[in-house]
Design a protein around this motif. Structure first.
Motif, short mmCIF file in Angstrom:
data_model
loop_
_atom_site.label_atom_id
_atom_site.label_comp_id
_atom_site.label_asym_id
_atom_site.label_seq_id
_atom_site.Cartn_x
_atom_site.Cartn_y
_atom_site.Cartn_z
N GLY A 238 0.82 -1.20 0.00
CA GLY A 238 0.00 0.00 0.00
C GLY A 238 0.85 1.25 0.00
N TYR A 239 1.89 1.26 0.82
CA TYR A 239 2.78 2.42 0.91
C TYR A 239 3.52 2.67 -0.40
CZ TYR A 239 6.62 5.42 2.37
OH TYR A 239 7.52 6.46 2.46
N ASP A 246 -0.30 5.74 -7.24
CA ASP A 246 -1.25 4.75 -7.75
C ASP A 246 -2.27 4.50 -6.64
OD1 ASP A 246 -2.65 2.55 -8.63
OD2 ASP A 246 -0.89 1.47 -9.38
N TYR A 247 -3.26 5.39 -6.57
CA TYR A 247 -4.18 5.38 -5.44
C TYR A 247 -5.13 4.18 -5.44
CZ TYR A 247 -2.35 10.10 -5.22
OH TYR A 247 -1.51 11.18 -5.17
N VAL A 248 -5.45 3.69 -6.62
CA VAL A 248 -6.35 2.53 -6.71
C VAL A 248 -5.72 1.30 -6.07
CG1 VAL A 248 -7.53 0.94 -8.27
CG2 VAL A 248 -7.55 3.40 -8.75
N ASN A 249 -4.48 1.01 -6.44
CA ASN A 249 -3.80 -0.15 -5.86
C ASN A 249 -3.44 0.08 -4.39
OD1 ASN A 249 -3.52 -2.40 -7.68
ND2 ASN A 249 -2.33 -1.04 -9.00
N ALA A 250 -3.11 1.31 -4.05
CA ALA A 250 -2.81 1.61 -2.64
C ALA A 250 -4.02 1.31 -1.78
CB ALA A 250 -2.40 3.07 -2.50
N ALA A 251 -5.20 1.77 -2.22
CA ALA A 251 -6.43 1.53 -1.46
C ALA A 251 -6.72 0.03 -1.36
CB ALA A 251 -7.60 2.25 -2.13
N LYS A 252 -6.48 -0.68 -2.45
CA LYS A 252 -6.75 -2.13 -2.46
C LYS A 252 -5.96 -2.85 -1.37
CE LYS A 252 -4.87 -4.86 -5.62
NZ LYS A 252 -4.58 -5.53 -6.91
N TYR A 253 -4.69 -2.51 -1.23
CA TYR A 253 -3.87 -3.23 -0.25
C TYR A 253 -4.10 -2.75 1.18
CZ TYR A 253 -1.68 -5.72 -4.00
OH TYR A 253 -1.46 -6.54 -5.07
N TYR A 254 -4.43 -1.47 1.35
CA TYR A 254 -4.78 -1.01 2.70
C TYR A 254 -6.09 -1.67 3.15
CZ TYR A 254 -1.08 2.53 2.73
OH TYR A 254 0.14 3.18 2.73
N GLU A 255 -7.03 -1.83 2.22
CA GLU A 255 -8.30 -2.50 2.55
C GLU A 255 -8.03 -3.96 2.92
OE1 GLU A 255 -11.17 -1.37 3.04
OE2 GLU A 255 -11.59 0.37 1.78
N ALA A 272 -7.95 7.34 4.16
CA ALA A 272 -8.55 8.67 4.13
C ALA A 272 -7.73 9.60 3.23
CB ALA A 272 -8.64 9.24 5.54
N TYR A 273 -6.40 9.48 3.32
CA TYR A 273 -5.53 10.30 2.46
C TYR A 273 -5.76 9.98 0.99
CZ TYR A 273 -1.25 12.01 0.23
OH TYR A 273 -0.37 12.64 -0.61
N VAL A 274 -5.90 8.68 0.67
CA VAL A 274 -6.17 8.26 -0.70
C VAL A 274 -7.45 8.92 -1.21
CG1 VAL A 274 -6.90 6.31 -2.12
CG2 VAL A 274 -4.89 6.09 -0.66
N LYS A 275 -8.48 8.93 -0.36
CA LYS A 275 -9.75 9.54 -0.76
C LYS A 275 -9.57 11.02 -1.07
CE LYS A 275 -12.06 5.74 -0.10
NZ LYS A 275 -12.59 4.96 -1.25
N MET A 276 -8.77 11.71 -0.25
CA MET A 276 -8.52 13.14 -0.48
C MET A 276 -7.78 13.38 -1.80
SD MET A 276 -10.00 14.66 2.03
CE MET A 276 -11.19 13.31 1.95
N GLN A 277 -6.88 12.46 -2.13
CA GLN A 277 -6.16 12.59 -3.40
C GLN A 277 -7.08 12.35 -4.58
OE1 GLN A 277 -2.99 13.84 -3.44
NE2 GLN A 277 -3.48 13.98 -1.27
#
Length: 354
Positions: A238-239, A246-255, A272-277
């Motif tokens: 995710g990091y 790459d916010y889509v993949n970042a969100a996938k792995y944090y989820e 939350a940061y991903v959503k803001m981006q």
């Protein structure tokens, strides 16, 4: 008669080719014996494409001398990682061909060479890591993993070194491979205490620790079995994706990480940061629109989409404050979200609770 002559010609050509290969392998061996490794390798490269059709004995001779040449070049720090990889591949080819033919000419020596190379690479990876040479350390750790894929700790070390060196492309490659093999890291960690600093340090392998103890630099060895590394792999992925925007993949792995550990504070804040981006990307699209009826309609549509993205951050921020009620980052972000969405009651309640 004509066909017989053609067959005889082909036979003679094949015989002459095989003889030439033997002579060039002998020439390479002679150059290697004289310490002329680069010249020996140049000779071998000329005939490598022909070896697939060579006899089993010639294949063994070819790959053994190639392994030895590349190993020696690597030991002299001449394109070390590449030559270690070539040597490893050559020795493994020997094992492959000799297992098939049941003619074990160099198998034992090849196995011994692979073990020695693995030890050298492991120690080198550890030294590079300690010296802050993270790229070199990662490359060596990954090459050890290529030699022995059962020793998955080396793949994990390669990923960690790449992450420390901010080589996110390589880190993603290694962490993705760890995820695919369902790496848990339930192996042993080797600790020892630095005599000078009195600080306990982890070693990349038992051999690396023992060599430092024998050198009188460390004492008090201790072994430790760590908990599963699955969460760390997902969090690191995710990091890395986040750092590459790459916010889509970042969100996938944090989820995915949240499913393993519902109390992962970093996951909540980073989601939350991903959503803001993602919100910023929509805002950027809105700013490019003009004042035509069609564009104004598109603007209204994007505005709704923006608000929905912002709303989707609220559960993560609330969860973060359940995990750590006084987390300033989560509090500040959630207040900003409430203000942006005109959620006055929620804004005032959170503001007054601080």
């Amino acid at each position: 008669m004509k066909n017989n002559l053609m067959m005889l010609s082909m036979f003679l050509l094949m015989t002459m080719g095989a003889f030439a290969q033997k002579e060039q392998i002998k020439e390479a061996q002679s150059l290697y014996d004289k310490g002329k490794n680069e010249e020996a390798l140049a000779v071998l490269k000329k005939i490598e494409y022909l070896i697939v059709n060579a006899s089993d004995s010639d294949k063994s001779d070819f790959f053994f001398i190639k392994g030895n040449v590349c190993k020696d070049l690597a030991a002299k720090n001449i394109d070390a990682v590449t030559n270690f990889a070539l040597a490893s591949s050559a020795y493994q080819d020997i094992l492959l061909y000799e297992n098939d033919s049941r003619n074990y000419k160099y198998a034992f020596k090849a196995n011994q060479a692979l073990k020695a190379m693995k030890s050298t690479l492991v120690d080198g990876a550890y030294s590079d890591y300690k010296a802050g040479k993270f790229k070199e350390s990662a490359a060596k750790s990954y090459e050890v993993y290529q030699i022995d894929k059962k020793d998955t700790l080396n793949l994990f070390n390669a990923a960690g070194s790449s992450l420390n060196g901010k080589d996110y492309v390589s880190a993603i490659k290694y962490y993705e491979e760890l995820r695919k093999i369902n790496y848990t890291g339930k192996g042993m960690i080797f600790y020892a205490t630095n005599k000078k600093t009195k600080v306990e340090e982890a070693f990349i392998s038992m051999s690396a620790r023992e060599s430092n103890i024998e050198a009188g630099l460390y004492e008090k060895p201790r072994n430790f079995y760590p908990p599963s590394k699955k969460e760390e792999v997902l969090l690191s992925l995710g990091y890395c994706y986040l750092e590459r925007n790459d916010y889509v993949n970042a969100a996938k792995y944090y989820e995915s990480d949240l499913q393993l550990n519902p109390n992962c504070l970093d996951c909540c804040i980073n989601l939350a940061y991903v959503k803001m981006q993602l919100k910023k990307e929509v805002v950027d699209q809105m700013s490019l629109l003009g004042n035509t009826p069609k564009e104004m309609k598109e603007y209204d549509k994007l505005s709704i989409q923006k608000d929905e993205i912002v709303k989707s951050a609220i559960p993560y921020l609330k969860k973060a404050l359940v995990i750590e009620p006084k987390n300033e980052e989560a509090t500040k972000t959630l207040l900003g979200v409430y203000r942006a969405l005109d959620m006055t009651n929620e804004y005032n309640a959170l503001k007054n609770s601080q």
